[in-house]
Enzyme design. Structure first.
Site, mmCIF file in Angstrom:
data_model
loop_
_atom_site.group_PDB
_atom_site.id
_atom_site.type_symbol
_atom_site.label_atom_id
_atom_site.label_comp_id
_atom_site.label_asym_id
_atom_site.label_seq_id
_atom_site.Cartn_x
_atom_site.Cartn_y
_atom_site.Cartn_z
ATOM 1 N N GLY A 46 0.721 -1.157 0.046
ATOM 2 C CA GLY A 46 0.059 0.023 0.037
ATOM 3 C C GLY A 46 0.825 1.343 -0.090
ATOM 4 O O GLY A 46 0.656 2.143 -0.786
ATOM 5 N N ASN A 147 6.140 -5.364 9.017
ATOM 6 C CA ASN A 147 6.457 -6.065 10.193
ATOM 7 C C ASN A 147 7.657 -5.526 10.954
ATOM 8 O O ASN A 147 8.578 -4.998 9.849
ATOM 9 C CB ASN A 147 6.352 -7.623 9.797
ATOM 10 C CG ASN A 147 7.202 -7.901 8.778
ATOM 11 O OD1 ASN A 147 8.716 -7.906 9.118
ATOM 12 N ND2 ASN A 147 7.130 -7.589 7.669
ATOM 13 N N CYS A 206 -7.001 -9.527 11.451
ATOM 14 C CA CYS A 206 -6.479 -9.153 10.106
ATOM 15 C C CYS A 206 -6.440 -7.540 10.219
ATOM 16 O O CYS A 206 -7.356 -6.611 10.845
ATOM 17 C CB CYS A 206 -7.594 -9.309 9.037
ATOM 18 S SG CYS A 206 -7.465 -9.047 7.526
HETATM 19 P P1 ATP Z 1 -2.331 -6.906 3.542
HETATM 20 O O1 ATP Z 1 -1.377 -7.057 4.719
HETATM 21 O O2 ATP Z 1 -3.362 -5.924 3.938
HETATM 22 O O3 ATP Z 1 -3.010 -8.340 2.779
HETATM 23 P P2 ATP Z 1 0.089 -6.160 2.223
HETATM 24 O O4 ATP Z 1 0.571 -7.694 2.613
HETATM 25 O O5 ATP Z 1 0.441 -5.967 0.726
HETATM 26 O O6 ATP Z 1 -1.495 -6.362 2.489
HETATM 27 P P3 ATP Z 1 1.132 -3.646 3.048
HETATM 28 O O7 ATP Z 1 1.256 -3.148 4.295
HETATM 29 O O8 ATP Z 1 0.279 -3.010 2.015
HETATM 30 O O9 ATP Z 1 0.773 -5.216 3.508
HETATM 31 O O10 ATP Z 1 2.532 -3.949 2.160
HETATM 32 C C1 ATP Z 1 3.832 -4.351 2.824
HETATM 33 C C2 ATP Z 1 4.497 -5.007 1.708
HETATM 34 O O11 ATP Z 1 5.820 -5.289 2.301
HETATM 35 C C3 ATP Z 1 3.880 -6.507 1.155
HETATM 36 O O12 ATP Z 1 3.891 -6.225 -0.026
HETATM 37 C C4 ATP Z 1 4.839 -7.509 1.811
HETATM 38 O O13 ATP Z 1 5.001 -8.609 0.698
HETATM 39 C C5 ATP Z 1 6.133 -6.478 1.749
HETATM 40 N N1 ATP Z 1 7.044 -7.058 2.876
HETATM 41 C C6 ATP Z 1 6.830 -7.328 4.362
HETATM 42 N N2 ATP Z 1 7.842 -8.121 4.751
HETATM 43 C C7 ATP Z 1 8.674 -8.153 3.769
HETATM 44 C C8 ATP Z 1 10.205 -8.882 3.757
HETATM 45 N N3 ATP Z 1 10.458 -9.636 4.757
HETATM 46 N N4 ATP Z 1 10.461 -8.813 2.578
HETATM 47 C C9 ATP Z 1 10.130 -8.368 1.477
HETATM 48 N N5 ATP Z 1 8.998 -7.650 1.494
HETATM 49 C C10 ATP Z 1 8.436 -7.724 2.734
#
Ligand code: ATP
Length: 269
Positions: A46, A147, A206
């Site tokens: 996002g 995270n 969620c």
């Molecule tokens: P949702 O959690 O709402 O289903 P999302 O996973 O796209 O959506 P966002 O907060 O919008 O969550 O985006 C965070 C992005 O960071 C995601 O695309 C996720 O795959 C990426 N991400 C998180 N941790 C890692 C990591 N360790 N390495 C690479 N990319 C990461």
């Protein structure tokens, strides 16, 4: 410039002319330098998509994109991805979309989870040589993840390579967030920001997500990247946004005197 046959008006076809106007307006002394800078965006969800699109449209020289995820229909509450892209790697889709926006921006994508042990050396190596000249490091690491584990890996790489790290955090209820600029040795680290927003998602719950809040944070981050790289205005070190109260707060952060700098050389994750 060329003539528009229908209206016989002079049409400006230079993709940079409106950006360069910042120079004639006295906002930025040398906007062209934007082409010399490179950023590593980790997380193209996002917030990351907005940051990637905005910096590309601003003419940044190079963008490295890291993510391991694929697009799902459930992601349509976020900007940029489309239903027919379900199943695509987010990194590929982001490059596909952004590469046509600015003729000169170079893209490099890495489909990987940066927290996996086997991927950390690759993250460090690509960041270390991710500059426009392929020799120097990227100018900034941009954290757009959801995270703490991934943020800590970026902070470690930032410290080891002495590359500044800008992190964007959106709270699980999608009603607040912040951006933080961490300059190794000169500002506070992740511990200096509100701890509530640093927490991992609660198991079984969620997280909420709104394209509005994500895009506001993306705009704040991209703006701060331009200010930091091009040296104009006041750079934000910790800028918080509350969507419920319409409140913005900005403050400096300071290094934690108890924190020891990592020893020089080697891997210290
Ligand atoms: P949702 O959690 O709402 O289903 P999302 O996973 O796209 O959506 P966002 O907060 O919008 O969550 O985006 C965070 C992005 O960071 C995601 O695309 C996720 O795959 C990426 N991400 C998180 N941790 C890692 C990591 N360790 N390495 C690479 N990319 C990461």
């Amino acid at each position: 410039q060329k003539m528009d046959a229908m209206s016989s008006e002079v049409v400006d076809t230079n993709p940079y002319s409106r950006l360069m106007a910042l120079k004639s307006m006295g906002v930025v002394s040398n906007y062209e330098r934007v082409r010399d800078f490179s950023v590593a965006i980790v997380g193209i969800g996002g917030v990351g998509v907005g940051v990637c699109e905005m910096l590309t449209r601003c003419g940044i020289g190079k963008v490295l994109i890291y993510d391991y995820d694929t697009i799902e229909l459930a992601n349509m509450n976020k900007m940029f991805y489309r239903p027919e892209q379900a199943g695509w790697n987010k990194t590929m889709a982001a490059r596909h979309y952004c590469s046509e926006l600015c003729p000169d921006t170079i893209f490099e994508v890495h489909n990987m989870d940066i927290t996996h042990d086997e991927n950390r050396p690759k993250l460090k190596d690509t960041v270390a040589h991710g500059g426009v000249d392929r020799k120097s490091p990227v100018n900034l690491i941009l954290g757009c993840v959801d995270n703490l584990a991934a943020r800590q890996v970026m902070e470690a790489v930032s410290e080891e390579l002495q590359v500044p790290f800008m992190d964007a955090v959106v709270a699980d209820d999608a009603m607040s967030g912040h951006i933080q600029l961490i300059i190794p040795g000169r500002t506070g680290g992740l511990e200096a920001a509100p701890i509530k927003q640093q927490m991992d998602k609660r198991p079984g719950v969620c997280a909420a997500s709104l394209p509005t809040t994500d895009s506001i944070l993306a705009g704040l981050m991209a703006q701060n990247v331009l200010k930091y790289l091009l040296g104009f205005g006041e750079v934000a070190f910790l800028l918080s946004y509350n969507a419920v109260t319409n409140d913005f707060q900005s403050r400096m952060t300071y290094p934690d005197p108890r924190k020891q700098p990592p020893p020089a050389g080697g891997d210290h994750y």
